[in-house]
Scaffold this motif. Structure first.
Motif, short mmCIF file in Angstrom:
data_model
loop_
_atom_site.label_atom_id
_atom_site.label_comp_id
_atom_site.label_asym_id
_atom_site.label_seq_id
_atom_site.Cartn_x
_atom_site.Cartn_y
_atom_site.Cartn_z
N ALA A 62 33.38 49.41 25.25
CA ALA A 62 33.84 48.26 24.47
C ALA A 62 33.22 46.99 25.03
N PRO A 63 32.91 46.04 24.18
CA PRO A 63 32.31 44.79 24.66
C PRO A 63 33.32 43.97 25.47
N PHE A 64 32.79 43.12 26.33
CA PHE A 64 33.64 42.19 27.05
C PHE A 64 34.34 41.30 26.02
N ASP A 65 35.63 41.13 26.16
CA ASP A 65 36.34 40.25 25.23
C ASP A 65 37.26 39.30 25.98
N PHE A 66 36.88 39.00 27.23
CA PHE A 66 37.64 38.03 28.00
C PHE A 66 36.67 37.19 28.82
N ASP A 67 37.13 36.02 29.22
CA ASP A 67 36.28 35.08 29.95
C ASP A 67 36.73 34.83 31.38
N VAL A 68 37.95 35.25 31.68
CA VAL A 68 38.47 35.09 33.04
C VAL A 68 39.46 36.20 33.33
N LEU A 69 39.40 36.69 34.54
CA LEU A 69 40.39 37.62 35.05
C LEU A 69 41.22 36.83 36.06
N THR A 70 42.46 36.57 35.70
CA THR A 70 43.33 35.75 36.53
C THR A 70 44.24 36.65 37.35
N GLU A 71 44.40 36.31 38.63
CA GLU A 71 45.31 37.03 39.52
C GLU A 71 46.37 36.05 40.01
N ILE A 72 47.62 36.40 39.79
CA ILE A 72 48.72 35.56 40.27
C ILE A 72 49.57 36.42 41.19
N ARG A 73 49.66 36.01 42.44
CA ARG A 73 50.43 36.76 43.43
C ARG A 73 51.75 36.03 43.68
N PHE A 74 52.82 36.81 43.62
CA PHE A 74 54.16 36.31 43.91
C PHE A 74 54.61 36.85 45.27
N ARG A 75 55.47 36.11 45.91
CA ARG A 75 55.97 36.47 47.23
C ARG A 75 56.54 37.90 47.24
N ASP A 76 57.29 38.24 46.18
CA ASP A 76 57.90 39.56 46.06
C ASP A 76 58.40 39.73 44.63
N ARG A 77 59.03 40.86 44.35
CA ARG A 77 59.52 41.13 43.00
C ARG A 77 60.58 40.12 42.57
N ALA A 78 61.42 39.71 43.51
CA ALA A 78 62.46 38.72 43.18
C ALA A 78 61.83 37.39 42.76
#
Length: 122
Positions: A62-78
């Motif tokens: 499939a062709p690329f259909d996004f321009d950024v891969l964002t990663e958001i890290r949280f301290r924990d599940r809470a």
């Protein structure tokens, strides 16, 4: 999932009527600071902007259909749960949606929780 930090990954597409440079600038200077100001518990907010020159894609993929891969890290599940509770507030959700309209094609947004695994080198 372990009791440590929790990571969310989002694949986002820019609006077709703005340049890559405008997209990166708006995301970096406006949207990321807005998200960090609204959602508690974020310990890392990384944006990985795609570079197609030299990208490898299998034949028939499939062709690329996004321009950024964002990663958001949280301290924990809470912390993640608390941020999602804040983002569900109609006023906050509307602020985020209104800002996303400035630079994203929201129909292409995909966001999911990932379980990270890394291999040590050397």
């Amino acid at each position: 999932m372990s009791g440590g930090s929790l990571k969310v990954v989002a694949m986002l597409r820019k609006r077709a009527d703005i340049s890559r440079e405008e997209f990166i600038r708006y995301y970096t200077e406006n949207h990321a600071p807005l998200i960090l100001s609204l959602l508690p518990g974020i310990v890392e907010y990384r944006r990985n902007f795609t570079v197609f020159d030299g990208a490898y894609v299998n034949e028939g993929a499939a062709p690329f259909d996004f321009d950024v891969l964002t990663e958001i890290r949280f301290r924990d599940r809470a912390a993640y749960d608390a941020a999602m509770q804040v983002s569900a507030d109609p006023e906050v959700a509307q602020r985020i949606a209104n800002d996303e309209e400035n630079f994203l094609d929201r129909s292409g947004t995909r966001m999911f929780i990932v379980e990270e695994s890394a291999s040590q080198i050397g």
